[in-house]
Design a protein around this motif. Sequence first.
Motif, PDB file in Angstrom:
ATOM      1  N   THR A   1     -46.763  -0.974  -4.277  1.00 43.65           N
ATOM      2  CA  THR A   1     -48.152  -1.393  -4.128  1.00 43.65           C
ATOM      3  C   THR A   1     -48.978  -1.020  -5.369  1.00 43.65           C
ATOM      4  OG1 THR A   1     -50.000  -1.406  -2.581  1.00 43.65           O
ATOM      5  CG2 THR A   1     -49.091   0.720  -3.105  1.00 43.65           C
ATOM      6  N   CYS A   2     -50.095  -1.717  -5.529  1.00 47.34           N
ATOM      7  CA  CYS A   2     -51.068  -1.350  -6.566  1.00 47.34           C
ATOM      8  C   CYS A   2     -52.286  -0.747  -5.864  1.00 47.34           C
ATOM      9  CB  CYS A   2     -51.475  -2.585  -7.371  1.00 47.34           C
ATOM     10  SG  CYS A   2     -52.385  -3.776  -6.376  1.00 47.34           S
ATOM     11  N   SER A   3     -53.348  -0.531  -6.598  1.00 50.34           N
ATOM     12  CA  SER A   3     -54.522   0.111  -6.001  1.00 50.34           C
ATOM     13  C   SER A   3     -55.256  -0.809  -5.023  1.00 50.34           C
ATOM     14  CB  SER A   3     -55.484   0.566  -7.099  1.00 50.34           C
ATOM     15  OG  SER A   3     -55.791  -0.532  -7.931  1.00 50.34           O
ATOM     16  N   ALA A   4     -54.880  -2.094  -4.986  1.00 48.39           N
ATOM     17  CA  ALA A   4     -55.504  -2.999  -4.013  1.00 48.39           C
ATOM     18  C   ALA A   4     -54.867  -2.878  -2.633  1.00 48.39           C
ATOM     19  CB  ALA A   4     -55.410  -4.443  -4.502  1.00 48.39           C
ATOM     20  N   HIS A   5     -53.714  -2.228  -2.543  1.00 41.24           N
ATOM     21  CA  HIS A   5     -53.015  -2.019  -1.261  1.00 41.24           C
ATOM     22  C   HIS A   5     -52.809  -3.324  -0.503  1.00 41.24           C
ATOM     23  CE1 HIS A   5     -53.280   2.397  -1.369  1.00 41.24           C
ATOM     24  NE2 HIS A   5     -54.445   2.191  -1.957  1.00 41.24           N
TER      25      HIS A   5
ATOM     26  N   ALA B   1     -53.507 -14.627  -4.966  1.00 41.29           N
ATOM     27  CA  ALA B   1     -53.578 -13.703  -6.103  1.00 41.29           C
ATOM     28  C   ALA B   1     -54.023 -12.332  -5.613  1.00 41.29           C
ATOM     29  CB  ALA B   1     -54.573 -14.241  -7.131  1.00 41.29           C
ATOM     30  N   CYS B   2     -53.531 -11.296  -6.283  1.00 41.86           N
ATOM     31  CA  CYS B   2     -53.906  -9.938  -5.878  1.00 41.86           C
ATOM     32  C   CYS B   2     -55.280  -9.584  -6.458  1.00 41.86           C
ATOM     33  CB  CYS B   2     -52.861  -8.937  -6.364  1.00 41.86           C
ATOM     34  SG  CYS B   2     -53.168  -7.268  -5.750  1.00 41.86           S
ATOM     35  N   ALA B   3     -56.013  -8.791  -5.705  1.00 39.36           N
ATOM     36  CA  ALA B   3     -57.348  -8.361  -6.153  1.00 39.36           C
ATOM     37  C   ALA B   3     -57.287  -7.542  -7.437  1.00 39.36           C
ATOM     38  CB  ALA B   3     -58.031  -7.560  -5.053  1.00 39.36           C
ATOM     39  N   CYS B   4     -56.124  -6.975  -7.752  1.00 34.94           N
ATOM     40  CA  CYS B   4     -56.012  -6.156  -8.970  1.00 34.94           C
ATOM     41  C   CYS B   4     -55.984  -7.025 -10.228  1.00 34.94           C
ATOM     42  CB  CYS B   4     -54.759  -5.277  -8.919  1.00 34.94           C
ATOM     43  SG  CYS B   4     -53.221  -6.191  -9.186  1.00 34.94           S
ATOM     44  N   GLY B   5     -55.771  -8.326 -10.056  1.00 37.31           N
ATOM     45  CA  GLY B   5     -55.701  -9.210 -11.215  1.00 37.31           C
ATOM     46  C   GLY B   5     -54.311  -9.295 -11.819  1.00 37.31           C
TER      47      GLY B   5
END
Length: 407
Positions: free
Chosen positions: A246-250, A307-311
Amino acid sequence: MKPEKTKLENWICETEKIAVLTRPVLEDLQLSRLNSLLSSPAFRRGYYSNLPNRIESLSELSSLPFTTQEELSENSRRMAICSQADIKRIISDVTSGTTGPSKRVFYTETDIMHTIGFFAAGISEMCSNGDKVLIAMPQSGPSGLFELISAAVLRLGATPVACGVGKSFGEMADIMRSNRPDAFIGMPVPLFSLIRFMGSDFSVKRALISADSCPQSVETALVRALGTKLFPHYGSRETGLGGAVTCSAHSGMHIRENHIIAEIIAPDGFALPDGSQGELVITTIGLSAMPLIRYRTGDFCCIMPDACACGGVTKRLGAVFRDTNDEVSISSLDDALFSILQLVDYSIKKTDSGYEIFALHLGSENIAEEIRAAVLALYPNISFSVSSDLCLPERKPLYLGKRHIIS
Ligand SMILES: [Zn+2]
């Protein structure tokens, strides 16, 4: 606040010497790495010698045959394309909690270093310099999973705290109280059980969960207890242990796409579009000892379509589960039973006449009745017997690896 760009993609850029990671750049890298593999002399002499020596586009990948778990079991050594001298580590079924035929997977020093780098990137989403990290993964010797995670934690300037698997709840609670770790890496249910056993006296705030699926009720309870969202990871021996994180957008797990091409297929083998649930198939272009072509993992999930919120540009896996086709689903049972507040852990075994559930609990005399009622609501026509015992400190988690119905 917009989440920070995924650490995984920064690591891909560093590892692959890419200035700006875009989808076309990533897919060019995947195609070129796959074609280098298909045309390499070692590959052409080995198990995959009948494959074409190049494909023109990634869309042609679906024309190549699958590799099944049985084929991997029967041809492990032929699938390794490195020399015997370059094999640094072999992992076989003995160290795993998964079921299925015996498999051996080989790794070179380069594979191991890449996995440590990937782990460090993923773990850095939840821990940094000075943190203490409790690692509750199998301690299986040099270059084993525990050791690779420890190396990644050390690389971040954090301190690994050894827990392993197989310790009693009392021993784990002692480790937790004397070390006061900030973060946890391990399977979700053992963490849930330990927190329930300990009550409020624990220090962990963040948890990277891996190696087993996480029941919804367990995720809800863990998020409430820790005060932060979980950091899920997916990996297997065949992905080189690290696969997606996971990234910081979870929101899903970003795939290590410089080393892995992921597809989702229907039961008939046809590729499914992003967003559809199906079996995860991986082509491990970045593994130098044992790259696999279209390996059917037996794990089920989707590639998230949005698309993920993290970009980030790397694709993401949704929650992963195993399709067992059993008449009783342990995932459904987990969700129902772990909602019972006094339950610490339970196991389930199939018998000639039905199923036996054994539960560890905190002091409720009526827990067997509560479990029976919950099970009956799910499976009114199946026979279950339920027994339970108080979870004393010398008791151990009832599963060492993935949760499954014992037969
Ligand atoms: Zn993301």
